[in-house]
Enzyme design. Structure first.
Site, PDB file in Angstrom:
ATOM      1  N   HIS A  26      51.462  29.692  39.258  1.00 21.86           N
ATOM      2  CA  HIS A  26      52.412  29.500  38.152  1.00 21.86           C
ATOM      3  C   HIS A  26      52.022  28.279  37.327  1.00 21.86           C
ATOM      4  O   HIS A  26      52.074  28.291  36.106  1.00 21.86           O
ATOM      5  CB  HIS A  26      53.838  29.294  38.683  1.00 21.86           C
ATOM      6  CG  HIS A  26      54.414  30.497  39.368  1.00 21.86           C
ATOM      7  ND1 HIS A  26      55.736  30.856  39.271  1.00 21.86           N
ATOM      8  CD2 HIS A  26      53.845  31.426  40.173  1.00 21.86           C
ATOM      9  CE1 HIS A  26      55.953  31.955  39.988  1.00 21.86           C
ATOM     10  NE2 HIS A  26      54.820  32.302  40.539  1.00 21.86           N
ATOM     11  N   ASP A 115      59.610  28.695  33.758  1.00 20.74           N
ATOM     12  CA  ASP A 115      59.182  29.708  34.717  1.00 20.74           C
ATOM     13  C   ASP A 115      60.214  30.833  34.794  1.00 20.74           C
ATOM     14  O   ASP A 115      61.391  30.596  35.075  1.00 20.74           O
ATOM     15  CB  ASP A 115      59.039  29.016  36.087  1.00 20.74           C
ATOM     16  CG  ASP A 115      58.230  29.825  37.068  1.00 20.74           C
ATOM     17  OD1 ASP A 115      58.522  31.031  37.230  1.00 20.74           O
ATOM     18  OD2 ASP A 115      57.309  29.254  37.683  1.00 20.74           O
ATOM     19  N   ALA A 342      37.582  28.173  47.088  1.00 18.41           N
ATOM     20  CA  ALA A 342      36.421  28.408  46.217  1.00 18.41           C
ATOM     21  C   ALA A 342      36.759  28.059  44.771  1.00 18.41           C
ATOM     22  O   ALA A 342      37.920  28.126  44.382  1.00 18.41           O
ATOM     23  CB  ALA A 342      36.016  29.883  46.299  1.00 18.41           C
ATOM     24  N   ASN A 363      46.974  36.369  38.796  1.00 17.12           N
ATOM     25  CA  ASN A 363      45.888  35.544  38.248  1.00 17.12           C
ATOM     26  C   ASN A 363      44.532  36.069  38.709  1.00 17.12           C
ATOM     27  O   ASN A 363      43.589  36.147  37.923  1.00 17.12           O
ATOM     28  CB  ASN A 363      46.041  34.082  38.669  1.00 17.12           C
ATOM     29  CG  ASN A 363      47.259  33.445  38.032  1.00 17.12           C
ATOM     30  OD1 ASN A 363      47.274  33.167  36.842  1.00 17.12           O
ATOM     31  ND2 ASN A 363      48.313  33.246  38.819  1.00 17.12           N
ATOM     32  N   SER A 364      44.448  36.420  39.966  1.00 18.84           N
ATOM     33  CA  SER A 364      43.182  36.929  40.492  1.00 18.84           C
ATOM     34  C   SER A 364      42.776  38.208  39.773  1.00 18.84           C
ATOM     35  O   SER A 364      41.608  38.417  39.444  1.00 18.84           O
ATOM     36  CB  SER A 364      43.286  37.170  42.001  1.00 18.84           C
ATOM     37  OG  SER A 364      43.400  35.925  42.670  1.00 18.84           O
ATOM     38  N   GLN A 384      52.309  42.160  44.369  1.00 18.72           N
ATOM     39  CA  GLN A 384      50.910  42.511  44.602  1.00 18.72           C
ATOM     40  C   GLN A 384      50.689  44.017  44.743  1.00 18.72           C
ATOM     41  O   GLN A 384      49.651  44.546  44.344  1.00 18.72           O
ATOM     42  CB  GLN A 384      50.385  41.748  45.832  1.00 18.72           C
ATOM     43  CG  GLN A 384      50.359  40.234  45.573  1.00 18.72           C
ATOM     44  CD  GLN A 384      50.366  39.399  46.845  1.00 18.72           C
ATOM     45  OE1 GLN A 384      50.117  39.914  47.941  1.00 18.72           O
ATOM     46  NE2 GLN A 384      50.656  38.110  46.722  1.00 18.72           N
TER      47      GLN A 384
HETATM   48  N1  UDP Z   1      41.962  30.353  43.653  1.00 16.04           N
HETATM   49  C1  UDP Z   1      40.926  29.457  43.669  1.00 16.04           C
HETATM   50  N2  UDP Z   1      40.173  29.354  44.805  1.00 16.04           N
HETATM   51  C2  UDP Z   1      40.400  30.105  45.905  1.00 16.04           C
HETATM   52  C3  UDP Z   1      41.469  31.030  45.870  1.00 16.04           C
HETATM   53  C4  UDP Z   1      42.228  31.130  44.730  1.00 16.04           C
HETATM   54  O1  UDP Z   1      40.666  28.767  42.688  1.00 16.04           O
HETATM   55  O2  UDP Z   1      39.684  29.950  46.887  1.00 16.04           O
HETATM   56  C5  UDP Z   1      42.780  30.446  42.438  1.00 16.04           C
HETATM   57  C6  UDP Z   1      42.530  31.723  41.679  1.00 16.04           C
HETATM   58  O3  UDP Z   1      41.465  31.544  40.781  1.00 16.04           O
HETATM   59  C7  UDP Z   1      43.860  31.987  41.004  1.00 16.04           C
HETATM   60  C8  UDP Z   1      44.872  31.332  41.921  1.00 16.04           C
HETATM   61  O4  UDP Z   1      44.135  30.493  42.800  1.00 16.04           O
HETATM   62  O5  UDP Z   1      43.900  31.380  39.733  1.00 16.04           O
HETATM   63  C9  UDP Z   1      45.642  32.331  42.759  1.00 16.04           C
HETATM   64  O6  UDP Z   1      46.587  32.937  41.965  1.00 16.04           O
HETATM   65  P1  UDP Z   1      47.018  34.440  42.216  1.00 16.04           P
HETATM   66  O7  UDP Z   1      48.049  34.768  41.201  1.00 16.04           O
HETATM   67  O8  UDP Z   1      45.831  35.321  42.261  1.00 16.04           O
HETATM   68  O9  UDP Z   1      47.594  34.468  43.681  1.00 16.04           O
HETATM   69  P2  UDP Z   1      48.685  33.572  44.468  1.00 16.04           P
HETATM   70  O10 UDP Z   1      47.937  32.451  45.061  1.00 16.04           O
HETATM   71  O11 UDP Z   1      49.716  33.119  43.463  1.00 16.04           O
HETATM   72  O12 UDP Z   1      49.221  34.518  45.480  1.00 16.04           O
END
Ligand code: UDP
Length: 455
Positions: A26, A115, A342, A363-364, A384
């Site tokens: 977020h 939000d 990562a 985001n992914s 998801q």
């Molecule tokens: N992310 C990252 N490194 C990792 C895993 C996730 O930078 O090893 C980032 C990814 O690029 C994304 C965010 O964390 O921007 C995860 O957001 P997402 O909405 O996919 O999932 P959430 O974590 O909210 O379930």
């Protein structure tokens, strides 16, 4: 407009206030939107919680004001508690401090972009007479699903009945009942209570909805939500593309292991599967082991994010990542690289990446689409499942790992996507979406700015 923006003089400066719940998925899009609004000449103040506070040094040009929330209950921070418990605890903790912080800002507030899961902030801003826009960091389809939950309960679809799982979800096609938003371990009434709080706040306080999505993937969903809520919707995504923040300068709640980029440099193009379940999703030990053996058994090189706390049942607050199964390293024969976090956008942009095994956080999904990377979907909770269904059945850029995570099936799915013909077709379609994503313009953002100035 312009005169209201001018600093000093007779007019008090008018600022746009942004507020996000302190989740990685977020905060990041919120800060990108903040930077984009700033770049268009608006003064921007970011209110934030002390918990997971952003680092102002990384965001020049933005003002930051902490709200000093009341101490968070364990449920808000523990990786083991479900997302709904977290959302409820956070809403409760921020209500009064958010209101107070907003009321005591020295500048006149043009509008608060808050939000869209934070009914407490929407309500507080509304009560103070501040125009409110809800920022959704999920998809338009997910918000439609969320708002439909009480209706689906009344129609007997919730709680889930085994025999209805494959029926289409009425009014929400292409979703089936099994794809609906779900939070394990919480009952339907609890979920309805949360949804009702959000829906009531939207109806009572909100003048528009901002989505991190784009027309090419969600035009029908956006049109429907505008109709259903009788509110303007602004699809300003993909925010990470439009804001062009170089990834290393990005807000990250964990330090990324950049060494994996050098490891990727040594791999051939499209040969590596990237595996990550995001910042919150967890699996149990058995599923973790099946993932591990399936990956190792597939023969496909992989880069796997194994977060501390990602496997349920470990000691609370554990800093070390969960141990790999005995004998796995031998089986991987140097084909696997494991990191605790990562630099995901850079990883997905790397030539060596062939596909992404994802939990389907929004985001992914956007990041994968923007790099033309096809997906293996393993949705865990919340929106998801919705996202996974769009990936596999609406956009055709991914396939399921399978409902049960079992090593043989994992290995099969991985090879099918990485080297099979189906995989090649999905990659082709992902490439096409990538082109559409990069063609998404900032027109929606321009109209958002116009709208903010008109409020
Ligand atoms: N992310 C990252 N490194 C990792 C895993 C996730 O930078 O090893 C980032 C990814 O690029 C994304 C965010 O964390 O921007 C995860 O957001 P997402 O909405 O996919 O999932 P959430 O974590 O909210 O379930």
């Amino acid at each position: 407009g312009e005169e209201q923006l001018r600093d000093g003089g007779l007019h008090r400066r008018r600022v746009v206030v942004l507020f996000s719940l302190p989740f990685h998925g977020h905060l990041n899009p919120t800060l990108k939107l903040a930077a984009l609004l700033r770049a268009r000449g608006l003064a921007v103040t970011v209110l934030h919680t002390d918990f997971n506070a952003p680092d102002p040094a990384r965001h020049p040009g933005l003002a930051f004001v902490p709200i000093h929330e009341t101490p968070l209950q364990d449920t808000a921070v523990s990786p083991d508690s479900d997302i709904l418990a977290k959302l409820l605890a956070l809403n409760a903790a921020i209500a009064a401090p958010f209101r107070q912080a907003l009321a005591s800002l020295q500048d006149a507030v043009a509008c608060a972009v808050v939000d869209g899961q934070c009914y407490a902030a929407m309500d507080a801003a509304g009560e103070l007479g501040v125009p409110v826009l809800a920022l959704r960091t999920d998809s338009a389809a997910a918000l439609r699903n969320m708002l439909a939950i009480p209706r689906l309960r009344d129609a007997g679809y919730l709680p889930f009945k085994e025999e209805q799982l494959d029926e289409p979800a009425p009014g929400l096609e292409p979703l089936r009942v099994r794809d609906l938003i779900r939070v394990d371990g919480c009952d339907t009434d609890e979920l309805c209570g949360f949804v009702t709080s959000v829906a009531d706040a939207v109806r009572a306080s909100v003048s528009g909805i901002v989505f991190n999505t784009f027309e090419a993937i969600e035009a029908p969903e956006l049109a429907k939500i505008q109709r259903e809520l009788s509110l303007p919707a602004f699809a300003v995504g993909p925010l990470h593309l439009l804001s062009q923040t170089p990834p290393p300068a990005e807000q990250s709640l964990h330090a990324p292991d950049r060494g994996c980029l050098a490891w990727l440099d040594a791999r051939t193009p499209r040969s590596v599967l990237y595996v990550s379940l995001g910042s919150l999703a967890c699996v149990n030990r058995a599923a973790f082991e099946e993932m591990a053996w399936g990956l190792a058994g597939s023969g496909v090189p992989f880069l796997w994010v194994v977060r501390p706390g990602m496997v349920t049942g470990g000691a609370a607050g554990e800093e070390a990542p969960p141990p790999l199964p005995d004998g796995l390293e031998e089986k991987m024969r140097g084909r696997g690289k494991i990191v605790t976090w990562a630099p995901q956008r850079e990883v997905l942009a790397h030539d060596a990446i062939g596909a992404f095994w994802t939990h389907c956080g929004w985001n992914s999904i956007l990041e994968s689409i923007c790099e033309g990377v096809p997906m293996l979907v393993q949705p865990c909770f919340a929106d998801q499942m919705v996202n996974a269904r769009y990936v596999t059945h609406e956009w055709g850029v991914g396939m399921e790992v399978g409902e049960v995570i079992e090593r043989e099936r994992v290995a099969k799915a991985v090879t099918k996507l990485m080297v099979g013909e189906d995989g090649a077709r999905m990659r082709e379609r992902a490439r096409r979406l990538q082109v559409q994503a990069s063609a998404a313009t900032s027109l929606a953002l321009d109209s958002l700015v116009q709208y903010i100035l008109s409020l």
